[in-house]
Design a protein around this motif. Structure first.
Motif, PDB file in Angstrom:
ATOM      1  N   THR A 174       0.830  -1.202   0.000  1.00 43.93           N
ATOM      2  CA  THR A 174       0.000   0.000   0.000  1.00 43.93           C
ATOM      3  C   THR A 174       0.865   1.253   0.000  1.00 43.93           C
ATOM      4  OG1 THR A 174      -1.791  -1.155   1.150  1.00 43.93           O
ATOM      5  CG2 THR A 174      -1.820   1.252   1.236  1.00 43.93           C
ATOM      6  N   GLN A 175       1.965   1.204   0.733  1.00 46.65           N
ATOM      7  CA  GLN A 175       2.897   2.331   0.766  1.00 46.65           C
ATOM      8  C   GLN A 175       3.552   2.544  -0.596  1.00 46.65           C
ATOM      9  OE1 GLN A 175       5.945   2.025   3.786  1.00 46.65           O
ATOM     10  NE2 GLN A 175       7.042   3.845   3.064  1.00 46.65           N
ATOM     11  N   VAL A 176       3.934   1.451  -1.255  1.00 43.81           N
ATOM     12  CA  VAL A 176       4.568   1.558  -2.573  1.00 43.81           C
ATOM     13  C   VAL A 176       3.604   2.193  -3.571  1.00 43.81           C
ATOM     14  CG1 VAL A 176       5.461   0.242  -4.529  1.00 43.81           C
ATOM     15  CG2 VAL A 176       6.176  -0.349  -2.207  1.00 43.81           C
ATOM     16  N   VAL A 177       2.348   1.760  -3.566  1.00 50.36           N
ATOM     17  CA  VAL A 177       1.348   2.332  -4.478  1.00 50.36           C
ATOM     18  C   VAL A 177       1.170   3.828  -4.212  1.00 50.36           C
ATOM     19  CG1 VAL A 177      -1.096   2.313  -5.111  1.00 50.36           C
ATOM     20  CG2 VAL A 177       0.137   0.162  -4.869  1.00 50.36           C
ATOM     21  N   ALA A 178       1.115   4.195  -2.956  1.00 50.18           N
ATOM     22  CA  ALA A 178       0.961   5.611  -2.596  1.00 50.18           C
ATOM     23  C   ALA A 178       2.164   6.423  -3.063  1.00 50.18           C
ATOM     24  CB  ALA A 178       0.773   5.748  -1.080  1.00 50.18           C
ATOM     25  N   MET A 179       3.357   5.874  -2.915  1.00 52.49           N
ATOM     26  CA  MET A 179       4.563   6.572  -3.352  1.00 52.49           C
ATOM     27  C   MET A 179       4.590   6.721  -4.871  1.00 52.49           C
ATOM     28  SD  MET A 179       7.383   4.860  -0.764  1.00 52.49           S
ATOM     29  CE  MET A 179       8.793   5.729  -1.490  1.00 52.49           C
ATOM     30  N   GLU A 180       4.119   5.690  -5.574  1.00 51.12           N
ATOM     31  CA  GLU A 180       4.064   5.796  -7.031  1.00 51.12           C
ATOM     32  C   GLU A 180       3.124   6.913  -7.472  1.00 51.12           C
ATOM     33  OE1 GLU A 180       4.152   2.364  -9.709  1.00 51.12           O
ATOM     34  OE2 GLU A 180       4.115   1.097  -7.917  1.00 51.12           O
ATOM     35  N   ARG A 181       2.011   7.053  -6.773  1.00 47.95           N
ATOM     36  CA  ARG A 181       1.061   8.118  -7.121  1.00 47.95           C
ATOM     37  C   ARG A 181       1.704   9.493  -6.971  1.00 47.95           C
ATOM     38  NH1 ARG A 181      -3.110   5.302  -3.772  1.00 47.95           N
ATOM     39  NH2 ARG A 181      -4.295   3.952  -5.184  1.00 47.95           N
ATOM     40  N   GLU A 182       2.687   9.573  -6.096  1.00 48.70           N
ATOM     41  CA  GLU A 182       3.400  10.837  -5.876  1.00 48.70           C
ATOM     42  C   GLU A 182       4.611  10.986  -6.791  1.00 48.70           C
ATOM     43  OE1 GLU A 182       2.286  13.241  -3.855  1.00 48.70           O
ATOM     44  OE2 GLU A 182       0.526  11.953  -3.511  1.00 48.70           O
ATOM     45  N   GLY A 183       4.778  10.034  -7.720  1.00 46.72           N
ATOM     46  CA  GLY A 183       5.861  10.150  -8.698  1.00 46.72           C
ATOM     47  C   GLY A 183       7.135   9.401  -8.361  1.00 46.72           C
ATOM     48  N   ALA A 184       7.084   8.500  -7.387  1.00 48.89           N
ATOM     49  CA  ALA A 184       8.286   7.761  -6.992  1.00 48.89           C
ATOM     50  C   ALA A 184       8.828   6.909  -8.137  1.00 48.89           C
ATOM     51  CB  ALA A 184       7.985   6.875  -5.787  1.00 48.89           C
ATOM     52  N   LYS A 185      10.131   6.809  -8.220  1.00 46.36           N
ATOM     53  CA  LYS A 185      10.819   5.935  -9.165  1.00 46.36           C
ATOM     54  C   LYS A 185      11.265   4.675  -8.429  1.00 46.36           C
ATOM     55  CE  LYS A 185      10.357   9.114 -12.262  1.00 46.36           C
ATOM     56  NZ  LYS A 185       9.276   8.974 -13.256  1.00 46.36           N
ATOM     57  N   PHE A 186      11.792   3.705  -9.200  1.00 44.51           N
ATOM     58  CA  PHE A 186      12.172   2.436  -8.584  1.00 44.51           C
ATOM     59  C   PHE A 186      13.192   2.638  -7.471  1.00 44.51           C
ATOM     60  CE2 PHE A 186      14.816  -1.402  -8.288  1.00 44.51           C
ATOM     61  CZ  PHE A 186      13.824  -2.307  -7.920  1.00 44.51           C
ATOM     62  N   GLU A 187      14.128   3.553  -7.687  1.00 45.72           N
ATOM     63  CA  GLU A 187      15.168   3.793  -6.680  1.00 45.72           C
ATOM     64  C   GLU A 187      14.560   4.207  -5.337  1.00 45.72           C
ATOM     65  OE1 GLU A 187      15.126   5.069  -9.751  1.00 45.72           O
ATOM     66  OE2 GLU A 187      16.666   3.697 -10.578  1.00 45.72           O
ATOM     67  N   ASP A 188      13.410   4.887  -5.404  1.00 46.18           N
ATOM     68  CA  ASP A 188      12.769   5.363  -4.182  1.00 46.18           C
ATOM     69  C   ASP A 188      12.111   4.244  -3.384  1.00 46.18           C
ATOM     70  OD1 ASP A 188      13.359   8.093  -4.886  1.00 46.18           O
ATOM     71  OD2 ASP A 188      11.693   8.003  -6.308  1.00 46.18           O
ATOM     72  N   VAL A 189      11.734   3.170  -4.063  1.00 49.01           N
ATOM     73  CA  VAL A 189      11.028   2.071  -3.379  1.00 49.01           C
ATOM     74  C   VAL A 189      11.873   0.810  -3.296  1.00 49.01           C
ATOM     75  CG1 VAL A 189       8.786   2.972  -4.101  1.00 49.01           C
ATOM     76  CG2 VAL A 189       9.905   1.216  -5.494  1.00 49.01           C
ATOM     77  N   ARG A 190      13.089   0.872  -3.804  1.00 52.97           N
ATOM     78  CA  ARG A 190      13.943  -0.318  -3.898  1.00 52.97           C
ATOM     79  C   ARG A 190      14.028  -1.086  -2.593  1.00 52.97           C
ATOM     80  NH1 ARG A 190      18.518  -1.406  -7.159  1.00 52.97           N
ATOM     81  NH2 ARG A 190      18.561   0.767  -7.844  1.00 52.97           N
ATOM     82  N   GLU A 191      14.272  -0.407  -1.498  1.00 54.81           N
ATOM     83  CA  GLU A 191      14.441  -1.093  -0.221  1.00 54.81           C
ATOM     84  C   GLU A 191      13.142  -1.734   0.260  1.00 54.81           C
ATOM     85  OE1 GLU A 191      17.361  -1.653   1.198  1.00 54.81           O
ATOM     86  OE2 GLU A 191      18.179  -0.657  -0.577  1.00 54.81           O
ATOM     87  N   LEU A 192      12.024  -1.100  -0.056  1.00 60.29           N
ATOM     88  CA  LEU A 192      10.732  -1.638   0.372  1.00 60.29           C
ATOM     89  C   LEU A 192      10.398  -2.940  -0.348  1.00 60.29           C
ATOM     90  CD1 LEU A 192       8.576   1.627   0.450  1.00 60.29           C
ATOM     91  CD2 LEU A 192       9.349   0.300   2.432  1.00 60.29           C
ATOM     92  N   VAL A 193      10.799  -3.037  -1.623  1.00 55.96           N
ATOM     93  CA  VAL A 193      10.405  -4.198  -2.440  1.00 55.96           C
ATOM     94  C   VAL A 193      11.518  -5.236  -2.562  1.00 55.96           C
ATOM     95  CG1 VAL A 193       8.810  -2.755  -3.755  1.00 55.96           C
ATOM     96  CG2 VAL A 193      11.127  -3.134  -4.644  1.00 55.96           C
ATOM     97  N   ALA A 194      12.566  -5.104  -1.784  1.00 49.27           N
ATOM     98  CA  ALA A 194      13.702  -6.028  -1.878  1.00 49.27           C
ATOM     99  C   ALA A 194      13.259  -7.477  -1.705  1.00 49.27           C
ATOM    100  CB  ALA A 194      14.743  -5.684  -0.807  1.00 49.27           C
ATOM    101  N   GLY A 195      13.827  -8.350  -2.540  1.00 44.80           N
ATOM    102  CA  GLY A 195      13.471  -9.759  -2.506  1.00 44.80           C
ATOM    103  C   GLY A 195      13.741 -10.420  -1.174  1.00 44.80           C
ATOM    104  N   THR A 196      14.775  -9.987  -0.477  1.00 46.13           N
ATOM    105  CA  THR A 196      15.091 -10.585   0.821  1.00 46.13           C
ATOM    106  C   THR A 196      13.984 -10.322   1.831  1.00 46.13           C
ATOM    107  OG1 THR A 196      16.377  -8.592   1.336  1.00 46.13           O
ATOM    108  CG2 THR A 196      17.590 -10.509   0.514  1.00 46.13           C
ATOM    109  N   ARG A 197      13.346  -9.153   1.717  1.00 47.15           N
ATOM    110  CA  ARG A 197      12.232  -8.852   2.613  1.00 47.15           C
ATOM    111  C   ARG A 197      11.031  -9.731   2.280  1.00 47.15           C
ATOM    112  NH1 ARG A 197      11.535  -2.524   4.033  1.00 47.15           N
ATOM    113  NH2 ARG A 197       9.858  -3.510   5.211  1.00 47.15           N
ATOM    114  N   GLY A 198      10.792  -9.940   0.974  1.00 43.83           N
ATOM    115  CA  GLY A 198       9.702 -10.817   0.572  1.00 43.83           C
ATOM    116  C   GLY A 198       9.918 -12.240   1.047  1.00 43.83           C
TER     117      GLY A 198
END
Length: 331
Positions: free
Chosen positions: A247-271
């Motif tokens: 939900t946070q990633v989607v919200a950040m994308e709506r604000e114009g976030a690029k992959f670099e901005d969400v990289r740590e949130l979506v890291a495979g190790t976290r998944g």
């Protein structure tokens, strides 16, 4: 009684039900359980950290089943790509006879697999990509509708349209993927022109699935609305479970976030840690809209046999009865 299709005949399996590749989930214990239940399971190659570990996982699976199973090799863009050729060679040298490919331009891998007599199923998200794979020489297609977990492509076409549209043009056997979890889905897929179904999220919620019990219970508790589409603005859409992080990633994308901005949130190790520790909000994890149809955690064998049995009941009881009533009315 088994439902025989071109797909079951081609791949030597009892039932037209497939467990496709799933990162961190497609391990030997799940794949073997699917195979022993009469379906076709796939070890996910890149879940293993090295090609050598993949070789060991294939050997481990063979200690658990003597039925056919395969390996999934997914080719995706990456800053530092995995050694795909080495994973491919490990698959070949292990004597695997069925491979599921997915991702970008797998032609070099398909050609090499075919040289060694390996049957290839390619996962597609559009008719045009299915036709391209058919021309490439694959043996079968797995067509993914918009409902699916993971990458549904960018066309947003749901299975109810995509499956028959593909069946109209693709001549080789095709299995339907995205939104399948019970007998009704199997019967619908067959009616739409597919030769079987592929299930991912549904197999995650089984006894043999190698993920934490908390996540299995979360899938059962979730409904069909409990997913998010991330990376939409980056044209690399991925359907994942709805949680604090997605939900946070989607919200950040709506604000114009690029992959670099969400990289740590979506890291495979976290998944991966989601599946290991059972914390739904620890990271991003894949799940489809079919969560709304999942209400229990059976063994793989129980699930497969229940789907086939109930599918036969639908075909021979409900549909035959409807057709019979019509014939009587017309007489």
């Amino acid at each position: 009684m088994a439902l025989k299709t071109r797909f079951t005949e081609l791949f030597g399996i009892e039932h037209p039900i497939v467990q496709g590749g799933m990162q961190w989930v497609g391990r030997a214990e799940l794949v073997a359980a699917v195979a022993n239940g009469g379906g076709l399971g796939f070890i996910t190659a890149l879940t293993q950290p090295t090609p050598e570990k993949l070789t060991e996982e294939i050997a481990r699976c063979r200690t658990l089943t003597d039925k056919p199973f395969g390996v999934n090799l997914t080719i995706l863009p990456a800053i530092k790509p995995p050694p795909y050729a080495e994973y491919r060679q490990a698959i070949i040298e292990a004597g695997i006879k069925i491979v599921e490919t997915a991702g970008n331009k797998p032609i070099e891998h398909v050609e090499e697999f075919k040289k060694h007599g390996i049957k290839v199923i390619h996962k597609c998200t559009s008719v045009r990509h299915g036709l391209s794979a058919e021309r490439m020489g694959v043996d079968a297609i797995s067509i993914d509708g918009f409902e699916c977990a993971g990458h549904p492509g960018e066309d947003d076409v749901p299975g109810l349209i995509l499956i028959p549209a593909a069946a109209d043009k693709i001549k080789i056997p095709m299995i339907a993927s995205g939104g399948f979890g019970d007998a009704r889905g199997l019967v619908a897929a067959l009616a739409l022109g597919a030769e079987g179904i592929n299930m991912g999220t549904r197999f995650m919620a089984t006894v043999e699935s190698p993920i934490h019990e908390n996540i299995k219970q979360q899938i059962v508790a979730n409904d069909e609305r409990a997913t998010e589409l991330i990376f939409r603005t980056m044209h690399n859409t991925s359907r994942v479970a709805k949680n604090v992080i997605s939900t946070q990633v989607v919200a950040m994308e709506r604000e114009g976030a690029k992959f670099e901005d969400v990289r740590e949130l979506v890291a495979g190790t976290r998944g991966r840690s989601v599946y290991e520790v059972g914390d739904n909000d620890a990271g991003i994890w894949s799940a489809g809209q079919v969560q709304g149809l999942i209400h229990d955690i059976p063994t793989c064998s129980e699930l497969i046999h229940r789907i086939v049995r109930e599918a036969e009941d639908i075909i021979h009881a409900r549909l035959d009865r409807m057709a019979g009533a019509r014939r009587m009315a017309e007489a």
